[in-house]
Design a protein around this motif. Structure first.
Motif, short mmCIF file in Angstrom:
data_model
loop_
_atom_site.label_atom_id
_atom_site.label_comp_id
_atom_site.label_asym_id
_atom_site.label_seq_id
_atom_site.Cartn_x
_atom_site.Cartn_y
_atom_site.Cartn_z
N ALA A 38 9.80 4.23 0.88
CA ALA A 38 9.12 4.48 2.15
C ALA A 38 7.62 4.53 1.95
CB ALA A 38 9.64 5.78 2.77
N ALA A 39 7.19 5.21 0.88
CA ALA A 39 5.77 5.31 0.59
C ALA A 39 5.20 3.93 0.24
CB ALA A 39 5.53 6.28 -0.56
N SER A 40 6.00 3.10 -0.44
CA SER A 40 5.54 1.76 -0.79
C SER A 40 5.39 0.89 0.45
CB SER A 40 6.53 1.10 -1.76
OG SER A 40 6.59 1.82 -2.97
N THR A 41 6.20 1.16 1.47
CA THR A 41 6.08 0.42 2.71
C THR A 41 4.82 0.82 3.47
OG1 THR A 41 8.48 0.38 2.84
CG2 THR A 41 7.28 -0.20 4.83
N LEU A 42 4.55 2.13 3.47
CA LEU A 42 3.37 2.63 4.19
C LEU A 42 2.09 2.27 3.45
CD1 LEU A 42 4.53 6.18 5.29
CD2 LEU A 42 3.93 4.28 6.78
N TRP A 43 2.11 2.43 2.15
CA TRP A 43 0.92 2.17 1.33
C TRP A 43 1.29 1.20 0.21
CZ3 TRP A 43 2.57 7.46 1.95
CH2 TRP A 43 1.96 8.10 3.03
N PRO A 44 1.28 -0.12 0.50
CA PRO A 44 1.77 -1.09 -0.48
C PRO A 44 0.83 -1.33 -1.65
CG PRO A 44 1.04 -2.20 1.52
CD PRO A 44 0.94 -0.74 1.79
N THR A 96 -2.09 -0.21 -4.67
CA THR A 96 -2.73 0.78 -5.51
C THR A 96 -3.98 0.13 -6.08
OG1 THR A 96 -2.43 2.27 -7.37
CG2 THR A 96 -1.45 0.09 -7.59
N LYS A 97 -4.87 0.95 -6.62
CA LYS A 97 -6.11 0.34 -7.09
C LYS A 97 -5.88 -0.39 -8.41
CE LYS A 97 -7.91 4.27 -9.63
NZ LYS A 97 -9.04 5.18 -9.81
N CYS A 98 -6.67 -1.42 -8.62
CA CYS A 98 -6.58 -2.18 -9.86
C CYS A 98 -7.11 -1.33 -11.00
CB CYS A 98 -7.40 -3.46 -9.73
SG CYS A 98 -7.46 -4.43 -11.25
N ARG A 149 -0.54 -4.74 -5.84
CA ARG A 149 0.66 -4.34 -5.10
C ARG A 149 1.48 -3.42 -5.97
NH1 ARG A 149 3.53 -9.64 -3.40
NH2 ARG A 149 4.94 -8.32 -2.22
N ARG A 150 2.01 -2.39 -5.34
CA ARG A 150 2.87 -1.48 -6.10
C ARG A 150 4.21 -2.14 -6.33
NH1 ARG A 150 3.03 3.69 -2.57
NH2 ARG A 150 4.25 4.45 -4.31
N PHE A 151 4.93 -1.65 -7.34
CA PHE A 151 6.23 -2.23 -7.68
C PHE A 151 7.16 -2.21 -6.46
CE2 PHE A 151 10.59 -1.57 -9.38
CZ PHE A 151 10.75 -2.84 -9.88
N ALA A 161 6.34 -2.27 -3.37
CA ALA A 161 5.87 -3.23 -2.36
C ALA A 161 6.30 -4.64 -2.73
CB ALA A 161 4.35 -3.16 -2.25
N VAL A 162 6.30 -4.95 -4.02
CA VAL A 162 6.77 -6.25 -4.47
C VAL A 162 8.26 -6.39 -4.18
CG1 VAL A 162 7.07 -7.76 -6.47
CG2 VAL A 162 5.00 -6.39 -6.26
N LEU A 163 9.01 -5.32 -4.46
CA LEU A 163 10.45 -5.32 -4.21
C LEU A 163 10.75 -5.59 -2.75
CD1 LEU A 163 12.20 -2.40 -6.12
CD2 LEU A 163 12.57 -4.84 -6.38
N LEU A 164 9.98 -4.94 -1.86
CA LEU A 164 10.25 -5.02 -0.43
C LEU A 164 9.51 -6.18 0.23
CD1 LEU A 164 9.99 -1.22 0.35
CD2 LEU A 164 12.07 -2.61 0.32
N GLY A 165 8.69 -6.89 -0.55
CA GLY A 165 7.95 -8.01 0.01
C GLY A 165 6.83 -7.56 0.93
N ARG A 166 6.30 -6.36 0.66
CA ARG A 166 5.20 -5.85 1.50
C ARG A 166 3.86 -6.26 0.90
NH1 ARG A 166 5.23 -3.65 6.40
NH2 ARG A 166 3.63 -2.21 5.75
N GLY A 167 2.90 -6.54 1.78
CA GLY A 167 1.58 -6.90 1.31
C GLY A 167 1.58 -8.31 0.73
#
Ligand SMILES: [Zn+2]
Length: 68
Positions: free
Chosen positions: A18-24, A26-28, A57-59, A61-67
């Motif tokens: 859920a957090a990855s969906t809201l905030w896909p 992270t800083k480099c 992209r956070r892990f 977010a990659v899983l969920l295809g976000r961002g």
């Protein structure tokens, strides 16, 4: 394995996704805001790892295809 432990882990995974969906993003970790600066700080070039965007992209977010 204990059922409560499994439920707890599932809950944690759910919160993480859920957090990855809201905030896909992270800083480099390799640069500052997409810039790789010289020691003096006057000169810089775009970071190759994040494409000069300063974000990754956070892990989840990659899983969920976000961002992108
Ligand atoms: Zn970078």
């Amino acid at each position: 394995m204990n059922t409560n432990v499994v439920l707890l882990l599932l809950g944690l995974v759910g919160v993480y996704l859920a957090a990855s969906t809201l905030w896909p993003y992270t800083k480099c970790g390799a640069c500052t805001g997409g810039k790789l600066a010289s020691p003096t700080g006057r000169y810089w070039r775009p970071c190759g790892r994040c494409g000069g965007k300063g974000r990754r992209r956070r892990f989840g977010a990659v899983l969920l295809g976000r961002g992108r």
